[in-house]
Motif scaffolding. Structure first.
Motif, PDB file in Angstrom:
ATOM      1  N   LEU A  33       0.801  -1.012  -0.023  1.00 54.21           N
ATOM      2  CA  LEU A  33      -0.083  -0.020   0.070  1.00 54.21           C
ATOM      3  C   LEU A  33       0.815   1.145  -0.065  1.00 54.21           C
ATOM      4  CD1 LEU A  33      -2.639   1.491   0.425  1.00 54.21           C
ATOM      5  CD2 LEU A  33      -2.491   1.415   2.712  1.00 54.21           C
ATOM      6  N   VAL A  34       0.666   2.110  -0.860  1.00 53.34           N
ATOM      7  CA  VAL A  34       1.402   3.329  -1.075  1.00 53.34           C
ATOM      8  C   VAL A  34       0.393   4.530  -0.508  1.00 53.34           C
ATOM      9  CG1 VAL A  34       2.485   5.351  -2.300  1.00 53.34           C
ATOM     10  CG2 VAL A  34       2.679   2.810  -2.981  1.00 53.34           C
ATOM     11  N   LEU A  35       0.695   4.998   0.673  1.00 54.20           N
ATOM     12  CA  LEU A  35      -0.132   5.861   1.448  1.00 54.20           C
ATOM     13  C   LEU A  35       0.164   7.429   1.271  1.00 54.20           C
ATOM     14  CD1 LEU A  35      -3.061   6.521   3.209  1.00 54.20           C
ATOM     15  CD2 LEU A  35      -1.328   5.874   5.029  1.00 54.20           C
ATOM     16  N   SER A  36      -0.432   8.251   0.709  1.00 50.17           N
ATOM     17  CA  SER A  36      -0.039   9.740   0.957  1.00 50.17           C
ATOM     18  C   SER A  36      -0.608  10.383   1.911  1.00 50.17           C
ATOM     19  CB  SER A  36      -0.637  10.407  -0.550  1.00 50.17           C
ATOM     20  OG  SER A  36      -0.348  11.784  -0.385  1.00 50.17           O
ATOM     21  N   THR A  37       0.162  10.800   3.042  1.00 54.99           N
ATOM     22  CA  THR A  37      -0.262  11.429   4.076  1.00 54.99           C
ATOM     23  C   THR A  37      -0.114  13.368   3.903  1.00 54.99           C
ATOM     24  OG1 THR A  37       1.856  11.480   5.191  1.00 54.99           O
ATOM     25  CG2 THR A  37       0.140   9.712   5.612  1.00 54.99           C
ATOM     26  N   ASP A  38       0.280  13.510   2.741  1.00 55.03           N
ATOM     27  CA  ASP A  38       0.562  15.182   2.205  1.00 55.03           C
ATOM     28  C   ASP A  38      -0.806  15.502   1.923  1.00 55.03           C
ATOM     29  OD1 ASP A  38       1.389  17.394   1.388  1.00 55.03           O
ATOM     30  OD2 ASP A  38       2.878  16.526   0.117  1.00 55.03           O
ATOM     31  N   MET A 116      -1.613   4.878   9.833  1.00 57.25           N
ATOM     32  CA  MET A 116      -0.290   3.948   9.847  1.00 57.25           C
ATOM     33  C   MET A 116      -0.577   2.718  10.875  1.00 57.25           C
ATOM     34  SD  MET A 116       2.579   6.618   9.480  1.00 57.25           S
ATOM     35  CE  MET A 116       3.844   5.673   9.941  1.00 57.25           C
ATOM     36  N   LYS A 117      -1.012   3.118  12.148  1.00 60.60           N
ATOM     37  CA  LYS A 117      -1.230   2.229  13.245  1.00 60.60           C
ATOM     38  C   LYS A 117      -2.235   1.100  12.851  1.00 60.60           C
ATOM     39  CE  LYS A 117      -0.614   0.622  17.402  1.00 60.60           C
ATOM     40  NZ  LYS A 117      -1.597  -0.219  17.760  1.00 60.60           N
ATOM     41  N   ARG A 118      -3.261   1.802  12.318  1.00 60.63           N
ATOM     42  CA  ARG A 118      -4.429   0.654  11.867  1.00 60.63           C
ATOM     43  C   ARG A 118      -3.983  -0.122  10.836  1.00 60.63           C
ATOM     44  NH1 ARG A 118      -8.142   4.443  10.748  1.00 60.63           N
ATOM     45  NH2 ARG A 118      -8.249   4.275   8.407  1.00 60.63           N
ATOM     46  N   HIS A 119      -3.121   0.244   9.839  1.00 60.12           N
ATOM     47  CA  HIS A 119      -2.863  -0.698   8.897  1.00 60.12           C
ATOM     48  C   HIS A 119      -1.774  -1.789   9.631  1.00 60.12           C
ATOM     49  CE1 HIS A 119      -4.855   0.952   5.549  1.00 60.12           C
ATOM     50  NE2 HIS A 119      -4.379   2.068   5.564  1.00 60.12           N
ATOM     51  N   TYR A 125      -1.323  -5.684   4.740  1.00 56.52           N
ATOM     52  CA  TYR A 125      -0.234  -5.695   3.795  1.00 56.52           C
ATOM     53  C   TYR A 125       0.987  -5.977   4.292  1.00 56.52           C
ATOM     54  CZ  TYR A 125      -3.955  -2.612   1.733  1.00 56.52           C
ATOM     55  OH  TYR A 125      -5.258  -2.123   1.360  1.00 56.52           O
ATOM     56  N   ASP A 126       1.916  -6.346   3.392  1.00 58.59           N
ATOM     57  CA  ASP A 126       3.213  -6.743   3.607  1.00 58.59           C
ATOM     58  C   ASP A 126       4.409  -5.604   3.976  1.00 58.59           C
ATOM     59  OD1 ASP A 126       2.745  -9.638   3.700  1.00 58.59           O
ATOM     60  OD2 ASP A 126       2.744  -9.349   1.377  1.00 58.59           O
ATOM     61  N   VAL A 127       3.985  -4.566   2.977  1.00 57.36           N
ATOM     62  CA  VAL A 127       4.641  -3.261   2.874  1.00 57.36           C
ATOM     63  C   VAL A 127       3.919  -2.029   2.802  1.00 57.36           C
ATOM     64  CG1 VAL A 127       6.441  -2.076   1.514  1.00 57.36           C
ATOM     65  CG2 VAL A 127       6.390  -4.358   1.494  1.00 57.36           C
ATOM     66  N   LEU A 128       4.035  -0.891   3.617  1.00 54.86           N
ATOM     67  CA  LEU A 128       3.387   0.137   3.753  1.00 54.86           C
ATOM     68  C   LEU A 128       4.108   1.375   3.389  1.00 54.86           C
ATOM     69  CD1 LEU A 128       0.849   1.657   4.224  1.00 54.86           C
ATOM     70  CD2 LEU A 128       1.594   1.896   6.927  1.00 54.86           C
ATOM     71  N   ILE A 129       4.106   1.935   2.095  1.00 52.21           N
ATOM     72  CA  ILE A 129       5.069   3.152   1.735  1.00 52.21           C
ATOM     73  C   ILE A 129       4.205   4.250   1.993  1.00 52.21           C
ATOM     74  CG2 ILE A 129       6.293   3.976  -0.098  1.00 52.21           C
ATOM     75  CD1 ILE A 129       6.453   1.194  -1.236  1.00 52.21           C
ATOM     76  N   ILE A 130       4.928   5.307   2.835  1.00 53.90           N
ATOM     77  CA  ILE A 130       4.198   6.591   3.159  1.00 53.90           C
ATOM     78  C   ILE A 130       4.775   7.633   2.202  1.00 53.90           C
ATOM     79  CG2 ILE A 130       3.506   8.203   5.049  1.00 53.90           C
ATOM     80  CD1 ILE A 130       2.397   5.460   5.501  1.00 53.90           C
ATOM     81  N   ASP A 131       4.031   8.315   1.544  1.00 57.52           N
ATOM     82  CA  ASP A 131       4.306   9.237   0.718  1.00 57.52           C
ATOM     83  C   ASP A 131       4.197  10.618   1.611  1.00 57.52           C
ATOM     84  OD1 ASP A 131       4.948  11.155  -1.183  1.00 57.52           O
ATOM     85  OD2 ASP A 131       2.930  11.104  -1.995  1.00 57.52           O
ATOM     86  N   SER A 132       5.068  10.910   2.258  1.00 55.58           N
ATOM     87  CA  SER A 132       4.879  11.886   3.440  1.00 55.58           C
ATOM     88  C   SER A 132       4.747  13.348   2.957  1.00 55.58           C
ATOM     89  CB  SER A 132       5.756  11.837   4.461  1.00 55.58           C
ATOM     90  OG  SER A 132       6.939  12.360   4.261  1.00 55.58           O
ATOM     91  N   ALA A 133       4.486  14.214   3.908  1.00 58.83           N
ATOM     92  CA  ALA A 133       4.335  15.718   3.415  1.00 58.83           C
ATOM     93  C   ALA A 133       5.846  16.005   3.494  1.00 58.83           C
ATOM     94  CB  ALA A 133       3.861  16.699   4.523  1.00 58.83           C
TER      95      ALA A 133
END
Length: 391
Positions: A33-38, A116-119, A125-133
């Motif tokens: 999962l790629v998650l954008s937090t920006d 992030m904590k929920r995932h 998912y095996d991998v969590l990628i955060i596209d951060s601010a």
């Protein structure tokens, strides 16, 4: 779960790198999962697909999502949102304005951590990628568990008990005057419950076998300076960086005289990146002739970044905090690359050591072996701040 956070100055190409990394992880069979937090999302533009608050499939084994703070507030902190909206409406704002303003400053960062904590807890998912601010906001996000704990322990917990006890007594007087009620137990409990989740996530963020930050930078003076500061601040919060990605380097085959001075300055700054971030590995990515939007462009970027590699590997194990015993004293050593002693302020109170660098502060709860001792001096040596403790 492997957790990878992409950060850097705004506009350096974090989103493209995050998306390409996600593609490579999915290609290797990891559910990613790629998650954008920006708050200014661009992940949908990068994938050239619609994205929403909930995860949507991109390709096989890959999902993408863009955090919506208002939806996160409604779904997980509904009582607080309703209370803030009630207060704002009582002050004369209409319903739409009140609902929008119910997302108070700083909530985006908090909800990013909670998501992030929920995932992590769900383990889908095996991998969590955060596209951060951009860097400053991302650092505030990582400091929340540490700084939030200090405020919760000293101020919020006593206030929480006092509010619940006094509400029945003062409510008949308070509401007719103000137009809104005092917060009830559900409203007062919600922030502390969130803090407990964030505190649990801190153990994951500071585990360098699970979590890594990857700094995306450009060969430009201001960008490098900010990246170096970010590296030091990340170490202050005990979050390990394992890779630096130098993006948008003008290729050698570009011979137009217009770019000659750019190429000369980039040559100097590339050397600085390798030297200043050592021993971190550095990957160089060229400036492409087209935008990094859509699958075709991301596939090219993925091939250059990870030609035959697994992006989930830990490229460099960074030890950011250590305690060393020597004779009659202990030494607490903090990895703060590039920092000089004059920029660091220290203060010990009880079993906590307060460390301040600029506007970044960490309240480090000392191990029992150090809590009863007093700091007797500090020095910078080989990028480590070494604080000596003695009886």
């Amino acid at each position: 779960m492997r957790l990878i956070l992409m950060t850097g100055k705004g506009g350096v190409g974090k989103t493209s790198v995050a998306a390409a990394t996600g593609l490579r992880c999915a290609e290797l069979g990891y559910k990613t999962l790629v998650l954008s937090t920006d708050p200014a999302h661009s992940l949908a533009d990068s994938f050239d697909q619609e994205m929403g608050h909930e995860a949507r499939p991109v390709v096989e084994n890959l999902w993408g999502a863009e955090l919506d703070a208002l939806m996160e507030l409604e779904g997980n902190w509904g009582a607080v949102k309703r209370y803030i909206t009630q207060v704002l409406q009582a002050r004369g704002l209409d319903g739409v304005q009140a609902e929008e303003l119910a997302v108070l400053p700083g909530m985006d960062e908090i909800f990013g951590l909670v998501r992030m904590k929920r995932h992590y807890d769900e383990g889908d998912y095996d991998v969590l990628i955060i596209d951060s601010a951009p860097t400053g906001t991302a650092l505030r996000l990582l400091s929340i568990p540490e700084v939030g704990g200090w405020y919760m322990r000293r101020f919020y917990k006593p206030l929480q008990g006092m509010s619940v006890a006094l509400r029945p007594l003062f409510e008949p007087i308070f509401k007719p005057i103000t137009g809104f009620s005092l917060p009830d137990k559900e409203v007062m409990d919600a922030p502390y419950e969130f803090y407990e989740q964030i505190e649990a996530l801190e153990k994951v963020l500071t585990d360098n076998t699970q979590t890594s930050v990857r700094l995306v930078t450009n060969p430009e003076k201001m960008v490098i300076k900010e990246s170096l500061r970010a590296h030091a601040y990340l170490s202050l919060y005990n979050v390990a960086t394992d890779l630096v990605i130098a993006n948008r380097i003008i290729p050698d085959e570009v011979s137009d005289p217009f770019f000659q001075r750019w190429k000369e300055s980039q040559k100097q700054y590339k050397a600085e990146i390798h030297e200043n971030f050592h021993p971190l590995p550095v990957k160089e990515v060229p400036l492409f002739s087209e935008e990094m939007c859509g699958m075709e462009a991301l596939q090219r970027l993925k091939g250059l970044l990870y030609p035959d590699e697994d992006p989930t590997q830990v490229y460099h194990k960074e030890n950011t905090v250590r305690v060393v015993q020597g004779g009659d004293h202990y030494s607490l050593e903090l990895y703060l690359p590039g920092m000089t002693k004059d920029k660091i302020q220290l203060n010990k109170s009880g079993d906590e050591l307060n460390i301040r660098i600029g506007n970044h502060r960490r309240n480090l709860v000392l191990p029992q072996s150090l809590a009863s001792l007093q700091p007797k001096g500090a020095k910078m040596e080989e990028d480590y701040l070494k604080i000596r403790f003695q009886p």
